[in-house]
Scaffold this motif. Structure first.
Motif, PDB file in Angstrom:
ATOM      1  N   ALA A 132      33.975  41.036  13.667  1.00 52.49           N
ATOM      2  CA  ALA A 132      34.952  41.698  14.476  1.00 52.49           C
ATOM      3  C   ALA A 132      34.473  42.997  14.805  1.00 52.49           C
ATOM      4  O   ALA A 132      35.141  44.013  15.284  1.00 52.49           O
ATOM      5  N   GLY A 133      33.174  43.389  14.273  1.00 47.10           N
ATOM      6  CA  GLY A 133      32.701  44.886  14.732  1.00 47.10           C
ATOM      7  C   GLY A 133      33.095  45.725  13.708  1.00 47.10           C
ATOM      8  O   GLY A 133      32.908  46.911  13.981  1.00 47.10           O
ATOM      9  N   GLU A 134      33.746  45.562  12.564  1.00 51.12           N
ATOM     10  CA  GLU A 134      34.179  46.469  11.775  1.00 51.12           C
ATOM     11  C   GLU A 134      33.339  46.555  10.317  1.00 51.12           C
ATOM     12  O   GLU A 134      33.892  47.144   9.197  1.00 51.12           O
ATOM     13  N   PRO A 172      30.983  48.645   8.616  1.00 47.25           N
ATOM     14  CA  PRO A 172      30.624  50.192   8.823  1.00 47.25           C
ATOM     15  C   PRO A 172      28.937  50.226   8.614  1.00 47.25           C
ATOM     16  O   PRO A 172      28.375  50.901   9.300  1.00 47.25           O
ATOM     17  N   THR A 173      28.463  49.459   7.549  1.00 44.55           N
ATOM     18  CA  THR A 173      26.814  49.658   7.476  1.00 44.55           C
ATOM     19  C   THR A 173      26.191  48.877   8.529  1.00 44.55           C
ATOM     20  O   THR A 173      25.084  49.474   8.857  1.00 44.55           O
ATOM     21  N   VAL A 174      26.735  47.818   8.949  1.00 40.42           N
ATOM     22  CA  VAL A 174      26.016  47.240  10.177  1.00 40.42           C
ATOM     23  C   VAL A 174      25.927  48.214  11.457  1.00 40.42           C
ATOM     24  O   VAL A 174      25.244  48.403  11.910  1.00 40.42           O
ATOM     25  N   ASN A 175      26.958  48.756  11.686  1.00 37.69           N
ATOM     26  CA  ASN A 175      27.237  49.499  12.799  1.00 37.69           C
ATOM     27  C   ASN A 175      26.495  50.672  12.729  1.00 37.69           C
ATOM     28  O   ASN A 175      25.646  51.188  13.695  1.00 37.69           O
ATOM     29  N   ALA A 176      26.212  51.251  11.464  1.00 38.57           N
ATOM     30  CA  ALA A 176      25.631  52.504  11.286  1.00 38.57           C
ATOM     31  C   ALA A 176      23.983  51.997  11.352  1.00 38.57           C
ATOM     32  O   ALA A 176      23.278  52.910  12.176  1.00 38.57           O
ATOM     33  N   LEU A 177      23.787  50.791  10.977  1.00 35.53           N
ATOM     34  CA  LEU A 177      22.088  50.463  11.321  1.00 35.53           C
ATOM     35  C   LEU A 177      21.804  50.330  12.766  1.00 35.53           C
ATOM     36  O   LEU A 177      20.968  50.553  13.223  1.00 35.53           O
ATOM     37  N   GLU A 178      22.861  49.634  13.362  1.00 32.44           N
ATOM     38  CA  GLU A 178      22.582  49.171  14.849  1.00 32.44           C
ATOM     39  C   GLU A 178      22.533  50.655  15.676  1.00 32.44           C
ATOM     40  O   GLU A 178      21.649  50.610  16.654  1.00 32.44           O
ATOM     41  N   ALA A 234      25.994  35.356  22.462  1.00 32.48           N
ATOM     42  CA  ALA A 234      24.888  33.995  21.913  1.00 32.48           C
ATOM     43  C   ALA A 234      24.778  34.065  20.572  1.00 32.48           C
ATOM     44  O   ALA A 234      24.592  32.819  19.973  1.00 32.48           O
ATOM     45  N   ARG A 235      24.579  35.016  19.932  1.00 31.93           N
ATOM     46  CA  ARG A 235      24.618  35.030  18.385  1.00 31.93           C
ATOM     47  C   ARG A 235      25.754  34.348  17.760  1.00 31.93           C
ATOM     48  O   ARG A 235      25.569  33.282  16.832  1.00 31.93           O
ATOM     49  N   LYS A 236      26.861  34.493  18.402  1.00 36.71           N
ATOM     50  CA  LYS A 236      27.926  33.779  17.728  1.00 36.71           C
ATOM     51  C   LYS A 236      27.521  32.184  18.126  1.00 36.71           C
ATOM     52  O   LYS A 236      28.068  31.304  17.126  1.00 36.71           O
ATOM     53  N   ILE A 237      27.089  31.877  19.234  1.00 38.79           N
ATOM     54  CA  ILE A 237      26.957  30.368  19.709  1.00 38.79           C
ATOM     55  C   ILE A 237      25.941  29.738  18.712  1.00 38.79           C
ATOM     56  O   ILE A 237      26.092  28.717  18.350  1.00 38.79           O
ATOM     57  N   VAL A 238      25.024  30.493  18.178  1.00 37.22           N
ATOM     58  CA  VAL A 238      24.066  29.809  17.384  1.00 37.22           C
ATOM     59  C   VAL A 238      24.127  29.982  15.847  1.00 37.22           C
ATOM     60  O   VAL A 238      23.497  29.691  14.990  1.00 37.22           O
ATOM     61  N   GLY A 239      25.491  30.608  15.532  1.00 36.49           N
ATOM     62  CA  GLY A 239      25.783  30.688  14.109  1.00 36.49           C
ATOM     63  C   GLY A 239      25.466  31.796  13.358  1.00 36.49           C
ATOM     64  O   GLY A 239      25.381  31.815  12.053  1.00 36.49           O
ATOM     65  N   GLY A 240      24.988  33.010  14.201  1.00 35.86           N
ATOM     66  CA  GLY A 240      24.495  34.241  13.428  1.00 35.86           C
ATOM     67  C   GLY A 240      25.636  35.203  13.383  1.00 35.86           C
ATOM     68  O   GLY A 240      25.131  36.234  12.930  1.00 35.86           O
ATOM     69  N   ALA A 241      27.045  34.862  13.679  1.00 34.30           N
ATOM     70  CA  ALA A 241      27.826  36.167  13.412  1.00 34.30           C
ATOM     71  C   ALA A 241      28.417  35.861  12.115  1.00 34.30           C
ATOM     72  O   ALA A 241      28.904  34.861  11.786  1.00 34.30           O
ATOM     73  N   GLN A 275      30.790  39.882   6.137  1.00 33.29           N
ATOM     74  CA  GLN A 275      30.388  41.280   5.464  1.00 33.29           C
ATOM     75  C   GLN A 275      28.805  41.400   5.274  1.00 33.29           C
ATOM     76  O   GLN A 275      28.104  41.350   4.419  1.00 33.29           O
ATOM     77  N   ALA A 276      28.100  41.643   6.471  1.00 28.37           N
ATOM     78  CA  ALA A 276      26.704  41.600   6.800  1.00 28.37           C
ATOM     79  C   ALA A 276      26.003  42.774   6.086  1.00 28.37           C
ATOM     80  O   ALA A 276      24.930  43.120   6.046  1.00 28.37           O
ATOM     81  N   GLY A 277      27.121  43.848   5.757  1.00 27.55           N
ATOM     82  CA  GLY A 277      26.438  44.997   5.513  1.00 27.55           C
ATOM     83  C   GLY A 277      25.599  44.979   4.050  1.00 27.55           C
ATOM     84  O   GLY A 277      24.807  45.944   4.125  1.00 27.55           O
ATOM     85  N   VAL A 278      25.949  43.999   3.289  1.00 26.28           N
ATOM     86  CA  VAL A 278      25.135  43.797   2.246  1.00 26.28           C
ATOM     87  C   VAL A 278      23.331  43.657   2.375  1.00 26.28           C
ATOM     88  O   VAL A 278      22.695  44.022   1.816  1.00 26.28           O
ATOM     89  N   ILE A 279      23.401  42.872   3.621  1.00 21.09           N
ATOM     90  CA  ILE A 279      21.862  43.000   4.159  1.00 21.09           C
ATOM     91  C   ILE A 279      21.721  44.126   4.963  1.00 21.09           C
ATOM     92  O   ILE A 279      20.575  44.684   4.705  1.00 21.09           O
ATOM     93  N   ALA A 280      22.349  44.544   5.815  1.00 21.42           N
ATOM     94  CA  ALA A 280      22.285  45.833   6.527  1.00 21.42           C
ATOM     95  C   ALA A 280      21.901  47.027   5.674  1.00 21.42           C
ATOM     96  O   ALA A 280      20.892  47.907   6.223  1.00 21.42           O
TER      97      ALA A 280
END
Length: 344
Positions: free
Chosen positions: A34-36, A38-44, A226-233, A236-241
């Motif tokens: 959902a774009g929410e 904050p760690t991913v957003n900050a990295l990007e 496209a990332r969503k289409i290939v299953g990459g969305a 809580q991805a911030g643990v990696i970001a």
């Protein structure tokens, strides 16, 4: 491979540092789908600003960010031009064709760096019965072509020619910061030559996984879909970001240590009878064995028995890769083990 092995197979084998583990545990989290987050957003935002681009997209792997880059620039039936050793063409499972209907057309070029004269003959004419040449894909540093760094003036020349022909430029920057630290230009100078750039965090920067695609806002918006289409969305991805943000703050300049260790390894190995190759420019060392020596597979098997990991890299050729989990002393031990085998 056992944990006590001096593992020079690849810089992908690194384990998170204590600081990275803390960054994982302390990362502020949200729903990245959902774009929410904050760690991913900050990295990007951080990486987009560092490279002077409009936007960035966090991805799970270098293959994913590369393939999203290809998809940004080419439609089904199109071709992209790439060096014959290029990772996108050779080591991503045919993904350009499988996911985007795009063909990779291979071109030559010394050190994995095709010049205008290498690319130009392969650009398709504008005819309905031919594939359309949509983009060129470059690697910096080059991987199987020797870990070479594109000189900035050469990169600008090739990029300018491609754009003049209406072609897009995608950069596979799996080891982007190795190129920066080795003197290939600032992040913005290199990125300015390219429409999209893919950077891996899971190689020299030492993260457990993750990559990023950088480009225009429009390209990144399309890549996000496209990332969503290939299953990459992810959620809580911030643990990696968080590990990627840590790496950018703490692990970029130290890449010079890996380069120095690779040079020290080469200095020892190149003195052996029957071993040939080129001095490394970064953290990748390739050397060729004379016919009377063990084959690359035999050599690597014997090295493994001595607690050293390396990999065959084609007929008569071996690759060793230095990284943050291998010290200068361990590199010396590995070189000595190789010398003992080849001198027996």
């Amino acid at each position: 491979m056992p944990h006590d092995v001096i593992d020079l197979r690849s810089d992908t084998v690194t384990k998170p540092t204590p600081g990275m583990y803390r960054a994982m545990c302390e990362a502020e989290l949200g729903d990245d789908m959902a774009g929410e987050d904050p760690t991913v957003n900050a990295l990007e935002a951080e990486v987009a600003d560092l490279l002077g681009k409009e936007a960035a997209l966090f991805c799970l792997s270098g293959t994913m960010s590369n393939q999203l880059g290809v998809r940004c620039h080419a439609r089904p039936g199109d071709e992209v031009l790439i060096h014959e050793t290029g990772h996108i063409a050779n080591y991503e499972g045919g993904a350009a064709a499988a996911l985007s209907g795009v063909t990779c057309r291979l071109v030559p070029g010394e050190g994995g760096m095709p010049g205008i004269d290498d690319f130009a003959p392969h650009v398709r004419a504008d005819a309905v019965y031919l594939s359309s040449t949509a983009a060129i894909c470059l690697e910096n540093t080059t991987n199987m072509a020797g870990g070479r760094v594109w000189p900035l003036d050469r990169l600008r020349e090739v990029s300018g020619w491609a754009r003049g022909r209406g072609l897009k430029v995608h950069l596979d920057g799996a080891r982007f910061f190795n190129a920066v630290v080795a003197g290939g230009g600032t992040p913005r100078e290199i990125a300015d030559c390219c429409d999209t750039v893919s950077i891996c965090f899971s190689k020299g920067l030492g993260c457990p996984m993750g990559s990023i695609l950088v480009g225009t806002a429009a390209d990144v918006r399309g890549a996000r879909r496209a990332r969503k289409i290939v299953g990459g969305a992810c959620r809580q991805a911030g643990v990696i970001a968080g590990t990627a943000r840590y790496a950018l703050a703490h692990h970029v300049e130290r890449l010079a240590e890996d380069h120095a260790n690779a040079s020290a390894f080469w200095e020892r190995v190149s003195a052996l009878e029957g071993v040939s190759g080129e001095p490394p420019e970064t953290n990748l060392v390739f050397f060729t064995l004379a016919p009377h020596l063990p084959t690359p597979r035999e050599l690597c098997d014997r090295l493994r028995e001595r607690g050293v990991g390396m990999e065959p890299a084609g007929p008569g050729r071996v690759r060793a890769c230095t990284h943050l989990d291998v010290s200068a002393e361990q590199v010396r031990i590995a070189a000595d083990a190789l010398a003992e085998i080849l001198s027996a």
